[in-house]
Design a protein around this motif. Structure first.
Motif, PDB file in Angstrom:
ATOM      1  N   VAL A 116       0.864  -1.178   0.000  1.00 42.99           N
ATOM      2  CA  VAL A 116       0.000   0.000   0.000  1.00 42.99           C
ATOM      3  C   VAL A 116       0.900   1.227   0.000  1.00 42.99           C
ATOM      4  O   VAL A 116       1.750   1.385   0.889  1.00 42.99           O
ATOM      5  N   VAL A 117       0.765   2.073  -1.012  1.00 39.56           N
ATOM      6  CA  VAL A 117       1.522   3.322  -1.083  1.00 39.56           C
ATOM      7  C   VAL A 117       0.632   4.428  -0.533  1.00 39.56           C
ATOM      8  O   VAL A 117      -0.425   4.713  -1.101  1.00 39.56           O
ATOM      9  N   VAL A 118       1.061   5.020   0.568  1.00 41.34           N
ATOM     10  CA  VAL A 118       0.225   5.948   1.321  1.00 41.34           C
ATOM     11  C   VAL A 118       0.807   7.349   1.268  1.00 41.34           C
ATOM     12  O   VAL A 118       1.982   7.553   1.609  1.00 41.34           O
ATOM     13  N   ASP A 119       0.017   8.309   0.827  1.00 37.46           N
ATOM     14  CA  ASP A 119       0.410   9.711   0.981  1.00 37.46           C
ATOM     15  C   ASP A 119       0.718   9.936   2.459  1.00 37.46           C
ATOM     16  O   ASP A 119      -0.064   9.544   3.332  1.00 37.46           O
ATOM     17  N   VAL A 120       1.849  10.553   2.764  1.00 39.02           N
ATOM     18  CA  VAL A 120       2.242  10.735   4.163  1.00 39.02           C
ATOM     19  C   VAL A 120       1.139  11.433   4.957  1.00 39.02           C
ATOM     20  O   VAL A 120       0.906  11.121   6.130  1.00 39.02           O
ATOM     21  N   TYR A 147      10.032  17.666   3.363  1.00 47.35           N
ATOM     22  CA  TYR A 147       9.951  16.411   4.118  1.00 47.35           C
ATOM     23  C   TYR A 147      10.978  16.409   5.237  1.00 47.35           C
ATOM     24  O   TYR A 147      10.704  15.973   6.364  1.00 47.35           O
ATOM     25  N   ARG A 148      12.165  16.913   4.940  1.00 47.53           N
ATOM     26  CA  ARG A 148      13.212  16.977   5.955  1.00 47.53           C
ATOM     27  C   ARG A 148      12.788  17.863   7.122  1.00 47.53           C
ATOM     28  O   ARG A 148      13.017  17.524   8.283  1.00 47.53           O
ATOM     29  N   VAL A 149      12.164  19.003   6.844  1.00 44.85           N
ATOM     30  CA  VAL A 149      11.736  19.911   7.910  1.00 44.85           C
ATOM     31  C   VAL A 149      10.709  19.220   8.805  1.00 44.85           C
ATOM     32  O   VAL A 149      10.789  19.278  10.038  1.00 44.85           O
ATOM     33  N   VAL A 150       9.742  18.544   8.199  1.00 46.58           N
ATOM     34  CA  VAL A 150       8.713  17.859   8.985  1.00 46.58           C
ATOM     35  C   VAL A 150       9.323  16.695   9.769  1.00 46.58           C
ATOM     36  O   VAL A 150       9.003  16.483  10.950  1.00 46.58           O
TER      37      VAL A 150
END
Length: 515
Positions: A116-120, A147-150
């Motif tokens: 399952v590929v899930v949007d973060v 993505y790195r910041v989160v």
């Protein structure tokens, strides 16, 4: 035995967050996976399924509808459900339906969902996949830097740089909290991001607390990802290797930039107009994500835009759009923007939803006056790819959404930036910093700011600012759509598919263990 290994096509279910800027790249990812022999299905909430099915533009992608329990308004102009309603549906209504979908018997046992590929941001699907014993991969539809910041949130809290509710904590060394950005070297030094522009600082204090709690929950669930596919391209300001290595030190997930593999069409799509703008030849053709259909738009686009652009001079038009998700910029700014566009004396195309909250502040008779003078057109929604591809467009005044940014780069269009929320501030920091392909409007957005900003971006004098921006966007475009970038991204997609194929097929697992 060899034939069986070669012909094994794993089934993958993709679950996007239900917003235009998330659904579109997920559909593109599904096509990229299908090109590698994956049976890809995109599962969307019922209200999204109705919209994109009606658009009839999902060739090559199977769609599945998940009941959401959200009662959406009827009509093409209906507003999207609020974030709170979507979050409630994702947590309390949709999981049971997705679980039944994953557990349902398949006509062929070999077609059991392998991943399952899930949007973060749709992390609600991660525990569902775990209950069903299906591996989960993450998909980050924005740039790697955001993505790195989160992903750095736990570290920021641990070091006392942000509070438990996500707000920057001032210190004697950093009264304004900017140490949040500088202290951990999250982003390259040349990227200027203020502490108040962190992605989760949206709305008033209560909204910020709610959004930050959402992010904390998302990060906890992201620990279950084996892989994270990122809609980014090689060389984000030369920092990709550094960022990926920092993420890798923390163990799984494996981060795979796949952005160039998701670009629709062939490399020469839009190349002629981009080459004319940037004075650079189009790159050579190359294989890629060649879908036969346009990506669906969830609101009906005004098809008269293109005929109107056909009547304008090359490079003369200012295109204005703030996307479909973040909401209105406010009546005062709408008014100043309108008067600033008038003051430029340049033709403009403004995509502004026909919604009272979006059009509040628009001067009375503004759209009619601009149309009568032949200098402006205000529409509910524009076919953005076609608009940015058009040779008449010389500048894009944008909120800096990631999809919009990539589309502008792909078509060689200079940017005038007015970020509103979320990752848009990070995108803007790259646009105006390391990439040098746009300028930023002042937060106040007066009519003078608008007039002067457009004038600077569209300055065509040799050696002028506008010419420099064109050169920079041409160079970045060459990097993003180059055959080498596409091949590297396609290899990342291919290695991901190889892993899920191997793990989902006992025979292949035996072969690989021997090798």
């Amino acid at each position: 035995m060899g034939a069986e290994a070669v012909t094994h096509h794993p089934a993958v279910l993709l679950v996007p967050f239900p917003a235009q800027g998330h659904v579109t790249p997920m559909l593109q990812l599904a096509r990229a996976l299908a090109a590698h022999g994956v049976a890809a299905t995109v599962a969307v909430p019922d209200f999204i399924h109705r919209r994109i099915s009606a658009a009839g533009a999902t060739a090559g992608v199977a769609l599945a509808s998940i009941p959401s329990g959200i009662e959406e308004e009827d009509g093409p102009d209906a507003a999207a459900p609020a974030f709170a309603a979507i979050a409630h549906a994702m947590e309390h209504h949709m999981p049971a339906h997705l679980e039944r979908m994953l557990a349902a018997p398949r006509p062929q046992p070999s077609r059991r969902v392998a991943c399952v590929v899930v949007d973060v941001l749709a992390s609600w699907a991660v525990p569902v996949a775990a209950r069903c014993g299906v591996p989960a991969a993450g998909f980050w539809p924005a740039m790697l830097a955001s993505y790195r910041v989160v992903a750095a949130i736990p570290e920021l809290i641990e070091r006392g740089l942000i509070s438990e509710s996500g707000t920057p904590i001032p210190s004697s060394e950093s009264p304004d909290g900017d140490a949040v950005i500088r202290g951990l070297k999250i982003l390259p030094a040349q990227v200027e991001l203020r502490a108040g522009e962190l992605p989760w600082l949206v709305g008033d204090a209560a909204t910020q607390r709610s959004r930050f709690a959402f992010w904390l929950q998302t990060l906890r669930r992201a620990g279950g990802f084996r892989w994270v596919l990122v809609n980014s391209f090689p060389g984000e300001a030369g920092a990709d290797d550094v960022v990926i290595s920092r993420l890798a030190r923390h163990g799984p997930p494996q981060v795979l930039p796949v952005g160039p593999a998701l670009l629709p069409g062939g490399l020469n799509d839009g190349g002629a107009a981009a080459a004319e703008r940037t004075k650079q030849p189009p790159p050579p053709p190359c294989g890629g994500n060649k879908d036969d259909a346009k990506n669906p738009i969830m609101w009906p686009a005004d098809s008269t835009c293109i005929a109107w652009l056909d009547a304008q001079r090359a490079g003369s038009v200012v295109y204005v759009s703030f996307g479909s998700w973040v909401g209105s910029i406010g009546p005062d700014k709408v008014r100043e923007l309108a008067l600033g566009l008038e003051a430029t004396g340049r033709p403009f195309l403004w995509a502004l939803r026909r919604d009272p909250s979006w059009r509040a502040g628009l001067p009375e008779g503004f759209a009619e006056r601009a149309a009568a003078a032949g200098r402006g057109k205000v529409v509910d929604w524009a076919p953005q790819e076609e608009v940015l591809r058009h040779a008449a467009v010389g500048c894009y005044l944008t909120h800096c959404g990631w999809n919009s940014t990539l589309e502008a780069v792909r078509h060689g269009v200079r940017l005038l930036c007015y970020p509103v929320s979320g990752d848009q501030f990070i995108n803007c920091a790259y646009i105006t910093g390391p990439w040098g392909i746009g300028l930023r409007l002042a937060a106040g957005m007066t009519r003078g700011d608008v007039r002067d900003g457009i004038g600077r971006v569209m300055d065509e004098d040799e050696g002028g600012e506008g010419r420099r921006l064109l050169e920079k966007v041409g160079a970045l475009r060459a990097r993003v759509v180059a055959a080498e970038a596409r091949r590297a991204a396609d290899r990342s997609v291919g290695s991901f598919v190889d892993e899920i194929r191997r793990e989902s097929h006992p025979l292949l697992m035996q072969i690989y263990s021997v090798l």
